[in-house]
Design a protein around this motif. Sequence first.
Motif, PDB file in Angstrom:
ATOM      1  N   THR B  76       0.830  -1.212   0.000  1.00  0.00           N
ATOM      2  CA  THR B  76       0.000   0.000   0.000  1.00  0.00           C
ATOM      3  C   THR B  76       0.861   1.257   0.000  1.00  0.00           C
ATOM      4  OG1 THR B  76      -1.775  -1.126   1.192  1.00  0.00           O
ATOM      5  CG2 THR B  76      -1.766   1.277   1.271  1.00  0.00           C
ATOM      6  N   LEU B 103      -9.319   2.837   2.412  1.00  0.00           N
ATOM      7  CA  LEU B 103      -8.750   1.698   1.689  1.00  0.00           C
ATOM      8  C   LEU B 103      -9.559   0.439   1.954  1.00  0.00           C
ATOM      9  CD1 LEU B 103      -4.957   2.280   2.477  1.00  0.00           C
ATOM     10  CD2 LEU B 103      -6.129   2.772   0.333  1.00  0.00           C
ATOM     11  N   THR B 105      -9.496  -3.834   2.238  1.00  0.00           N
ATOM     12  CA  THR B 105      -8.764  -5.096   2.341  1.00  0.00           C
ATOM     13  C   THR B 105      -9.715  -6.130   2.922  1.00  0.00           C
ATOM     14  OG1 THR B 105      -6.755  -6.205   3.116  1.00  0.00           O
ATOM     15  CG2 THR B 105      -7.821  -4.733   4.678  1.00  0.00           C
ATOM     16  N   SER B 165     -12.075  -2.987  -2.239  1.00  0.00           N
ATOM     17  CA  SER B 165     -11.497  -1.737  -2.756  1.00  0.00           C
ATOM     18  C   SER B 165     -12.512  -0.962  -3.597  1.00  0.00           C
ATOM     19  CB  SER B 165     -10.191  -1.978  -3.507  1.00  0.00           C
ATOM     20  OG  SER B 165     -10.326  -2.943  -4.496  1.00  0.00           O
ATOM     21  N   THR B 186      -7.230   6.568  -1.961  1.00  0.00           N
ATOM     22  CA  THR B 186      -8.148   5.423  -1.892  1.00  0.00           C
ATOM     23  C   THR B 186      -7.677   4.278  -2.775  1.00  0.00           C
ATOM     24  OG1 THR B 186     -10.488   4.819  -2.030  1.00  0.00           O
ATOM     25  CG2 THR B 186      -9.649   6.317  -3.732  1.00  0.00           C
ATOM     26  N   GLY B 187      -8.265   3.113  -2.549  1.00  0.00           N
ATOM     27  CA  GLY B 187      -7.881   1.905  -3.288  1.00  0.00           C
ATOM     28  C   GLY B 187      -7.932   0.721  -2.345  1.00  0.00           C
ATOM     29  N   GLY B 188      -6.934  -0.146  -2.433  1.00  0.00           N
ATOM     30  CA  GLY B 188      -6.948  -1.289  -1.529  1.00  0.00           C
ATOM     31  C   GLY B 188      -5.756  -2.195  -1.756  1.00  0.00           C
ATOM     32  N   GLY B 335      -8.003  -6.113  -2.743  1.00  0.00           N
ATOM     33  CA  GLY B 335      -7.313  -5.067  -3.505  1.00  0.00           C
ATOM     34  C   GLY B 335      -7.585  -5.141  -4.997  1.00  0.00           C
ATOM     35  N   ALA B 338      -9.022  -2.206  -7.146  1.00  0.00           N
ATOM     36  CA  ALA B 338      -8.090  -1.082  -7.290  1.00  0.00           C
ATOM     37  C   ALA B 338      -7.095  -1.342  -8.414  1.00  0.00           C
ATOM     38  CB  ALA B 338      -7.366  -0.830  -5.968  1.00  0.00           C
TER      39      ALA B 338
END
Lengths: 85, 402
Positions: B76, B103, B105, B165, B186-188, B335, B338
């Motif tokens: 990350t 984020l 997960t 994500s 942001t995302g994962g 994730g 993302a």
Amino acid sequence: MNTQDQVIAILAEQAMVAPADVTPDSTLEGLGIDSMGAVEVIFAIEETFDIAVPFNANTPSEAGFDISKVSSIVAGVERLRAEQG
Amino acid sequence: MKRVVITGAGTVNALGLSVPETLAAMREGVCGIRPLAFRDVERLSIRIGAQVQGFDADARYTRGELALYDPFTQFTLSAAREAIAQSGLTFAGDLADRAGVVLGTAGGGISTGDDSYRAVYAEGKNRVHPFVVPKLMNSAAASHVSMTWNLRGPSFTVSTACASSNHAMGQAFSMIRSGMAPVMITGGAESMLCFGGVKAWEGLRVMSADACRPFSANRNGMVQGEGAGVFVFEDYDYAKARGAEILCEVVGFAMTSDASDIVMPSQDGAARAMRGALADAGIDREDVGYINAHGTGTAANDRVECAAVTEVFGDHAKDLLISSTKSMHGHIIGGTGAVELLACIMALRDGVVAPTIGYEAPDPDCALDVVPNVARDARPEVALSNAFAFGGMNAVLALRRA
């Protein structure tokens, strides 16, 4: 290595300094080891000497194990080894 | 409502340690799936996965940092560094106070837990490293991003299995749209490729032992990957005012729940999520040129997803392109949405649609243009990114060319 040398090696590793820069009078604070670092030091002492160190970060002064400086840690380790060995 | 754009992207995954490396691999149809290499792998029946290659954690982080960074946090932070550098943002003053991190997960620090269990149960040790808890907690990666870049606004972690994500990015989108925050990271990320992680998955009997072949008639299951995708989502006006490069716009988001089964997918839940994203964006279904599919390569997902796409898009379903990049980077679980968003950005910005590799035989239940094996030049105006999780939690993002 005697107990003091082993304790110094652990603290030097944690503080990322040479063992020669750690003396019996060195304090954790002086070595730049914070409370998280102190917890890692106790973990390393337990692993190295195969002892259980009574220590609660909430009440460090009541632990019966003085981690404020090298000489007190050495004395604490030797006492615990005698008690738990 | 404010418009939301993406001004930075970063990743670590089996295809590469950066966005340019990853997009180049997607264009070339590179497969990141290899024999797994970790302790006790010989006791697994599933021995392939898309492991990150050449990631030198010791060179990237100090020893003190590594005592606190599970691999999912390491991935990350590297992805966040790339994304934030691309955005050109620095966080101070009012911006720092209002910007945050959200984020996704599914499992958090799985390998940290696995190593600790091995120590106390298998090796008979009576103590574990003192930082096990702050290292394995699901929110550790979000916390370290906030600490590293001085993001002092709203930060949290979302966990919805394989849709984590997408749900996280949907939250970031909504927060900027509503004016709660001008910028969100942001995302994962996911890092389940360790003995305990894969052993648990084996039990479900949904994993392929040889390859990931989404939409192909001979598909036989999913293959796990690992890594992270991190983006800078930003208020359009803020980005414009500072002259930032805009990678694409986020225009819609929807989430639905199947409310039916803990593992089997639902056509209705998936269809409602895609339809919802289009409605949220206020766009016609004919405007969608590309869908990055959930496309896990399981018998059930791919059949149900194609049926849902056909239900939502009608005749246009045959005209749009739909591909599953999991065939290349594996299923990155929490994730994955993302990393897959990168394929959407590539389609919208670069005019290249990533292929579904490993495709060997048409399946009448998946009779759409799945971009088999070779990338395609195309100029989609709008792309959707699908994520349909175990437990029936669905999240679909709609993106538009900048």
